[in-house]
Motif scaffolding. Structure first.
Motif, PDB file in Angstrom:
ATOM      1  N   ASN A 153      -5.824   2.446   3.840  1.00 32.13           N
ATOM      2  CA  ASN A 153      -5.453   3.428   2.808  1.00 32.13           C
ATOM      3  C   ASN A 153      -5.218   2.833   1.432  1.00 32.13           C
ATOM      4  N   ASN A 190       0.736   3.998  -3.141  1.00 29.45           N
ATOM      5  CA  ASN A 190       0.373   5.401  -2.930  1.00 29.45           C
ATOM      6  C   ASN A 190       1.502   6.339  -3.333  1.00 29.45           C
ATOM      7  N   GLU A 239      -8.753  -1.551  -6.617  1.00 33.62           N
ATOM      8  CA  GLU A 239      -9.559  -2.761  -6.589  1.00 33.62           C
ATOM      9  C   GLU A 239      -8.733  -3.996  -6.230  1.00 33.62           C
ATOM     10  N   THR A 249       0.828  -1.208   0.000  1.00 32.02           N
ATOM     11  CA  THR A 249       0.000   0.000   0.000  1.00 32.02           C
ATOM     12  C   THR A 249       0.860   1.254   0.000  1.00 32.02           C
ATOM     13  N   TYR A 305      -7.180   2.182  -1.940  1.00 34.69           N
ATOM     14  CA  TYR A 305      -8.437   2.563  -2.578  1.00 34.69           C
ATOM     15  C   TYR A 305      -8.608   1.941  -3.968  1.00 34.69           C
ATOM     16  N   SER A 336      -2.740  -2.908  -9.433  1.00 35.88           N
ATOM     17  CA  SER A 336      -2.131  -1.587  -9.286  1.00 35.88           C
ATOM     18  C   SER A 336      -0.632  -1.639  -9.542  1.00 35.88           C
ATOM     19  N   PRO A 380     -10.749  -3.329  -2.189  1.00 38.26           N
ATOM     20  CA  PRO A 380     -10.376  -2.091  -1.493  1.00 38.26           C
ATOM     21  C   PRO A 380     -10.345  -2.281   0.020  1.00 38.26           C
ATOM     22  N   ASP A 381      -9.461  -1.543   0.685  1.00 34.07           N
ATOM     23  CA  ASP A 381      -9.372  -1.573   2.146  1.00 34.07           C
ATOM     24  C   ASP A 381      -9.067  -0.153   2.609  1.00 34.07           C
ATOM     25  N   HIS A 382     -10.126   0.623   2.737  1.00 36.03           N
ATOM     26  CA  HIS A 382      -9.948   2.049   3.039  1.00 36.03           C
ATOM     27  C   HIS A 382      -9.327   2.267   4.411  1.00 36.03           C
TER      28      HIS A 382
END
Length: 405
Positions: A149, A120, A153, A116, A151, A158, A144-146
């Motif tokens: 952090n 980011n 899929e 993550t 966001y 990603s 997703p795992d808000h």
């Protein structure tokens, strides 16, 4: 393969460890794949499949050390000045790799990241990525795992959008949570459109156990309960306990003798990460669960954790010398000697977060039960030298042939 007694997790996956001929050949094969694709628009993917203890992490440690050495010291290499990262979605394992980085001349602690964090940074243009090495890729988020952090899929998707080459290791029997739910079929579907190679590791390096015992564990963690094999390995110590406190004392003795010996447990006992202590009680046995480890030292290397009970979240990916495993209330044996998995007794609320893409109730139940069995698989395969087992369910203890230890 012989194992030296060690009290440091870094010694188990260090890039200075000697490799077997086959392991060295695999590292060379992955390096050749990487150099062939690193100057293409990408991405190309190399997957290493293998069960727990088949040497996946030590191969990646050697590989990444060679990648970074070429990047930083060899101007004539195709890898010269490439920007490469090693990713693992497990804070305790990340600590080990960063500790290793401090000892190697061409590895930096910042080379090792949580997925993550890197995703980011890539999205903000803070960095770029040429080659990504992903340990424990079965822990990558696939929704997703808000809260953490993320966001997107799917974390692998990603990363594929950003890198030229990705090398990952994968074991579907170590998938533990719905938010990181993977199967080999799902992985292969995602990678089908990319240049891709894969290998499958089968030789057991961690456990000094017989092939028969490893096969018994694999069967048990797929709901097939058989009597324990007669041959467990001349150098392996398997014991079934009637008393959890007696098992704890035996583990303490082993820890005093050789170090890196701990009691661990499946879920099924009070557990909330709220800063307070939550205990596992089994007769005279009464110890707290591990809480989040805020130190830079891996949980199993902290001396005080001999007085705690570890979980999949502190032990996955680690070698222990001896492991004492409590099989908790979710696992029982029916009168017909069938293993039963009780979802209502599982107390790890994080494991079963809802997924919009899995709507069939029967399929969802089967997946959840397999996640619980996967956690047993992870914990049973922690011990290099020995596995001690205590089962909460009396019938299961009896079936496993418990003797008074």
């Amino acid at each position: 393969m012989s194992h030296l007694v060690s009290n440091a997790a870094t010694d188990k996956i260090s890039p200075t460890l000697p490799l077997t001929t086959d392991q060295k050949r695999l590292v060379d094969q992955i390096l050749a794949f990487t150099t062939a694709h690193v100057n293409e628009t990408g991405p190309a993917v190399f997957t290493v499949y293998g069960d727990a203890g088949t040497g996946k992490s030590v191969i990646l440690a050697h590989l990444f050390n060679q990648l970074q050495t070429a990047s930083r010291t060899r101007p004539d290499s195709p890898l010269a000045k490439t920007t490469n990262y090693f990713l693992v979605n497990h804070p305790e394992i990340l600590k080990v790799y960063r500790e290793i980085a401090g000892k190697e001349p061409h590895l930096l602690k910042k080379d090792f990241q949580r997925p993550t964090s890197l995703i980011n940074q890539l999205a903000k243009g803070i960095t770029t990525a040429d080659v990504l090495v992903i340990d424990e890729a079965h822990l990558l988020l696939s929704q997703p795992d808000h809260y953490n952090n993320f966001y997107g899929e799917n974390q692998l998707s990603s990363l594929l959008a950003a890198a030229k080459v990705i090398i990952l290791v994968f074991d579907e029997t170590q998938v533990l949570r719905m938010k990181s739910f993977w199967t080999e079929k799902r992985l292969e579907h995602l990678l089908a459109h990319y240049p891709h190679q894969h290998v499958r590791l089968t030789h057991q390096f961690r456990m000094q156990a017989s092939d028969e015992l490893v096969a018994w564990i694999n069967d048990f963690t797929h709901s097939q309960v058989r009597p324990l094999p007669q041959s467990v390995g001349a150098q392996y110590d398997l014991r079934i306990f009637n008393d959890a406190e007696q098992m704890r004392r035996a583990i303490v003795t082993k820890n005093n003798q050789v170090g890196l010996s701990r009691v661990v447990s499946t879920s099924g006992y009070p557990s909330t990460l709220d800063g307070g202590k939550h205990y596992i009680t089994e007769g005279h046995f009464h110890l707290p669960w591990d809480q989040y480890n805020y130190t830079s030292t891996p949980w199993a290397e902290l001396p005080q954790t001999i007085d705690e009970v570890g979980s999949i979240y502190t032990c996955q990916g680690f070698d222990l010398n001896y492991v004492g495993l409590i099989l908790g209330p979710p696992l029982t044996l029916s009168p017909q000697n069938q293993l039963e998995v009780h979802l209502d007794r599982y107390t790890d609320v994080e494991a079963f977060k809802r997924r919009a893409d899995i709507t069939d109730a029967q399929e969802l139940t089967a997946i959840k039960k397999q996640l619980i069995l996967n956690s047993v698989n992870v914990l049973m395969k922690r011990g290099v030298k020995g596995l001690y087992i205590y089962a909460h369910d009396a019938h299961l203890r009896q079936y496993l042939g418990a003797k008074a230890h």
